[in-house]
Design a protein around this motif. Structure first.
Motif, PDB file in Angstrom:
ATOM      1  N   LYS A  26      48.639  51.507  54.371  1.00 56.98           N
ATOM      2  CA  LYS A  26      49.304  50.212  54.181  1.00 56.98           C
ATOM      3  C   LYS A  26      48.239  49.100  53.855  1.00 56.98           C
ATOM      4  N   ILE A  27      48.829  48.337  52.971  1.00 61.87           N
ATOM      5  CA  ILE A  27      47.600  47.188  52.233  1.00 61.87           C
ATOM      6  C   ILE A  27      48.523  45.745  52.235  1.00 61.87           C
ATOM      7  N   TRP A  28      47.643  44.754  52.143  1.00 60.83           N
ATOM      8  CA  TRP A  28      47.736  43.510  51.823  1.00 60.83           C
ATOM      9  C   TRP A  28      47.614  43.242  50.321  1.00 60.83           C
ATOM     10  N   THR A  29      48.512  42.615  49.609  1.00 58.97           N
ATOM     11  CA  THR A  29      48.372  42.140  48.214  1.00 58.97           C
ATOM     12  C   THR A  29      48.739  40.910  47.917  1.00 58.97           C
ATOM     13  N   THR A  30      48.197  40.420  46.948  1.00 55.92           N
ATOM     14  CA  THR A  30      48.415  39.128  46.327  1.00 55.92           C
ATOM     15  C   THR A  30      48.560  39.233  44.697  1.00 55.92           C
ATOM     16  N   LEU A  31      48.953  38.125  44.160  1.00 53.89           N
ATOM     17  CA  LEU A  31      49.198  38.064  42.568  1.00 53.89           C
ATOM     18  C   LEU A  31      48.332  37.076  42.027  1.00 53.89           C
ATOM     19  N   LEU A  32      47.507  37.563  40.754  1.00 56.03           N
ATOM     20  CA  LEU A  32      46.827  36.584  40.150  1.00 56.03           C
ATOM     21  C   LEU A  32      47.274  36.457  38.999  1.00 56.03           C
ATOM     22  N   THR A  33      47.683  35.730  37.982  1.00 51.13           N
ATOM     23  CA  THR A  33      47.985  35.823  36.520  1.00 51.13           C
ATOM     24  C   THR A  33      47.073  34.815  35.847  1.00 51.13           C
ATOM     25  N   ASN A  34      45.989  34.272  36.219  1.00 51.19           N
ATOM     26  CA  ASN A  34      45.134  33.623  35.393  1.00 51.19           C
ATOM     27  C   ASN A  34      43.506  33.482  36.377  1.00 51.19           C
ATOM     28  N   GLU A  67      43.101  42.063  30.457  1.00 49.17           N
ATOM     29  CA  GLU A  67      42.210  41.809  29.060  1.00 49.17           C
ATOM     30  C   GLU A  67      40.748  41.087  29.322  1.00 49.17           C
ATOM     31  N   ASP A  68      40.777  40.182  30.330  1.00 45.01           N
ATOM     32  CA  ASP A  68      39.670  39.355  30.589  1.00 45.01           C
ATOM     33  C   ASP A  68      38.591  40.233  31.213  1.00 45.01           C
ATOM     34  N   THR A  69      37.694  40.837  30.494  1.00 45.89           N
ATOM     35  CA  THR A  69      36.826  41.798  31.045  1.00 45.89           C
ATOM     36  C   THR A  69      35.880  41.182  32.220  1.00 45.89           C
ATOM     37  N   GLU A  70      35.433  39.847  31.790  1.00 45.70           N
ATOM     38  CA  GLU A  70      34.371  39.219  32.672  1.00 45.70           C
ATOM     39  C   GLU A  70      35.283  39.141  34.003  1.00 45.70           C
ATOM     40  N   TYR A  71      36.511  38.609  34.002  1.00 48.82           N
ATOM     41  CA  TYR A  71      37.418  38.531  35.279  1.00 48.82           C
ATOM     42  C   TYR A  71      37.423  39.692  35.910  1.00 48.82           C
ATOM     43  N   MET A  72      37.864  40.587  35.455  1.00 52.45           N
ATOM     44  CA  MET A  72      37.951  41.933  36.059  1.00 52.45           C
ATOM     45  C   MET A  72      36.578  42.545  36.831  1.00 52.45           C
ATOM     46  N   GLU A  73      35.372  42.065  36.278  1.00 58.32           N
ATOM     47  CA  GLU A  73      33.972  42.427  36.484  1.00 58.32           C
ATOM     48  C   GLU A  73      33.820  41.705  37.872  1.00 58.32           C
ATOM     49  N   ALA A  74      34.445  40.216  38.017  1.00 54.62           N
ATOM     50  CA  ALA A  74      34.322  39.555  39.257  1.00 54.62           C
ATOM     51  C   ALA A  74      35.193  40.198  40.469  1.00 54.62           C
ATOM     52  N   PHE A  75      36.390  40.431  40.067  1.00 55.22           N
ATOM     53  CA  PHE A  75      37.116  41.247  41.207  1.00 55.22           C
ATOM     54  C   PHE A  75      36.399  42.497  41.737  1.00 55.22           C
ATOM     55  N   ALA A  76      35.521  43.282  40.842  1.00 53.91           N
ATOM     56  CA  ALA A  76      34.803  44.470  41.138  1.00 53.91           C
ATOM     57  C   ALA A  76      33.680  43.755  42.210  1.00 53.91           C
ATOM     58  N   ALA A  77      33.001  42.660  41.636  1.00 57.53           N
ATOM     59  CA  ALA A  77      31.702  42.286  42.470  1.00 57.53           C
ATOM     60  C   ALA A  77      32.249  41.772  43.894  1.00 57.53           C
ATOM     61  N   VAL A 320      32.657  32.195  36.462  1.00 55.20           N
ATOM     62  CA  VAL A 320      34.249  32.473  36.910  1.00 55.20           C
ATOM     63  C   VAL A 320      34.549  31.730  37.932  1.00 55.20           C
ATOM     64  N   VAL A 321      33.815  31.256  39.000  1.00 53.73           N
ATOM     65  CA  VAL A 321      34.065  30.491  40.235  1.00 53.73           C
ATOM     66  C   VAL A 321      33.928  29.244  40.133  1.00 53.73           C
ATOM     67  N   VAL A 322      32.745  28.830  39.741  1.00 48.64           N
ATOM     68  CA  VAL A 322      32.349  27.339  39.540  1.00 48.64           C
ATOM     69  C   VAL A 322      33.210  26.704  38.667  1.00 48.64           C
ATOM     70  N   PRO A 323      33.808  27.138  37.625  1.00 46.41           N
ATOM     71  CA  PRO A 323      34.777  26.414  36.666  1.00 46.41           C
ATOM     72  C   PRO A 323      35.909  26.102  37.354  1.00 46.41           C
ATOM     73  N   VAL A 324      36.434  26.778  38.241  1.00 48.66           N
ATOM     74  CA  VAL A 324      37.831  26.735  38.979  1.00 48.66           C
ATOM     75  C   VAL A 324      37.823  26.026  40.312  1.00 48.66           C
ATOM     76  N   VAL A 325      36.728  25.792  40.752  1.00 46.55           N
ATOM     77  CA  VAL A 325      36.653  25.129  42.161  1.00 46.55           C
ATOM     78  C   VAL A 325      35.946  23.988  42.075  1.00 46.55           C
ATOM     79  N   ALA A 326      36.294  22.688  42.823  1.00 48.79           N
ATOM     80  CA  ALA A 326      35.689  21.850  42.488  1.00 48.79           C
ATOM     81  C   ALA A 326      34.440  21.528  43.005  1.00 48.79           C
ATOM     82  N   GLN A 327      33.438  20.774  42.397  1.00 46.58           N
ATOM     83  CA  GLN A 327      32.066  20.836  42.733  1.00 46.58           C
ATOM     84  C   GLN A 327      31.510  19.641  43.601  1.00 46.58           C
TER      85      GLN A 327
END
Length: 328
Positions: A26-34, A67-77, A320-327
């Motif tokens: 069994k899993i939890w899941t959520t959707l990200l499109t960007n 296709e966003d390889t840096e973003y996919m790397e962030a999920f793995a991290a 990846v994170v700093v540009p989308v979260v208020a500083q």
């Protein structure tokens, strides 16, 4: 990497990791499109782990995200497995397509799992919610929470019957939070659900029925809430209402003050304005003060990444994170 036969690719497994053993059935899941909701995803994931869920969160991503390889790397991290889903959208009507988050229907096709619980990435987990994986649901049904149809902001594009008197939470047990039963005599609004939290028992037939309805139902071109509106139609009379605790929409803290009890909330849902858009919020405001809970959780995530011994993880935080979260 595996496929489930419905254009879905899965990266990562559900077994042993640094946090302990996860139940792979069994899993939890959520959707990200960007990238915009990545901060929200990190908080959702961290709060699930902090409350020691024995089930793993998998994030559904679109082909564009893949296709966003840096973003996919962030999920793995982050240690979050990804499930790449094909685009899902309704058939054109008069040359127009109602574009939206229809990919949230994909979990119905995840038949490699006994149960999938669909969450939104603008939620934070405040208590362990593993009991959702054991909720009894009749075959062919789903479980969800009611939609709040009070419309406290008086948004003009909402239905005119969205008023407190018609809201299912007004009819809920104000002492226990138990949801109002849905009967043939219930107001129409009581048949509406909020798809921020949905318990799904994957089924090829149910998935096919959903896609058929998406492509043929006459209301689809005008749907505002996309998958949520479709689920309310397809599962009318076949969905089990959960207490608001499992999908506490933040405005309800004000418009359903008699029902809301902070200590009972298990999942807090930041609909409308998102906490990560600003670090400034009114701590004395009944609704906006809830943003403090999100920022408290985010602070733990931030320390984990910025103090990591992995230089690449620290770089991904900055890019990846700093540009989308208020500083500030």
């Amino acid at each position: 990497m595996a496929s489930n036969g419905n254009g879905v690719k899965q990266n990562g497994d559900a077994a042993e990791n640094g946090d302990g053993w996860y139940d792979p059935t069994k899993i939890w899941t959520t959707l990200l499109t960007n990238r915009a909701y990545f901060g929200g995803l990190l908080v959702l994931h961290h709060s699930l782990r902090r409350h020691r869920s024995k089930y793993r969160l998998h994030v559904m991503v679109t082909r564009a995200v893949e296709e966003d390889t840096e973003y996919m790397e962030a999920f793995a991290a982050a240690g979050i497995p990804t499930i790449v889903v094909d685009k899902i959208e309704p058939a054109p009507r008069d040359g127009k397509i109602n574009k939206g988050t229809w990919e949230k229907l994909a979990p119905w096709s995840f038949t490699q799992y006994e149960r999938v619980v669909l969450l939104d990435s603008d939620q934070v987990i405040l208590q362990n919610i593993d009991d959702m994986m054991e909720v009894e649901i009749p075959e062919g049904w789903i479980a969800s929470t009611h939609a709040c149809t009070c419309n406290p902001r008086k948004l003009p594009h909402y239905s005119k019957d969205w008023v407190p008197a018609n809201c299912a939470f007004t009819a809920a047990d104000q002492a226990t939070g138990a949801p109002a039963a849905i009967t043939a005599q219930s107001p129409n609004n009581h048949h509406l659900l909020n798809s921020g939290t949905v318990i799904v028992q994957p089924s090829e037939k149910q998935y096919e029925d959903l896609i058929h309805a998406m492509n043929t139902h006459p209301d689809v071109p005008n749907m505002i809430f996309f998958d949520q509106d479709l689920l309310a139609i397809v599962y009318r009379g076949r969905w089990k209402p959960l207490p608001y605790h499992y999908n506490a929409l933040k405005p309800m803290r004000a418009c359903h003050a008699g029902l809301w009890k902070d200590e009972d909330v298990k999942i807090l849902h930041y609909i409308l304005n998102k906490p990560w858009k600003s670090r400034k919020y009114d701590e004395n405001d009944t609704i906006e003060s809830t943003h403090g809970l999100w920022w408290d959780e985010f602070a733990k995530v931030e320390r984990e990444w910025t103090e990591s011994e992995d230089a690449r993880k620290r770089e991904l935080w900055r890019s990846v994170v700093v540009p989308v979260v208020a500083q500030e």
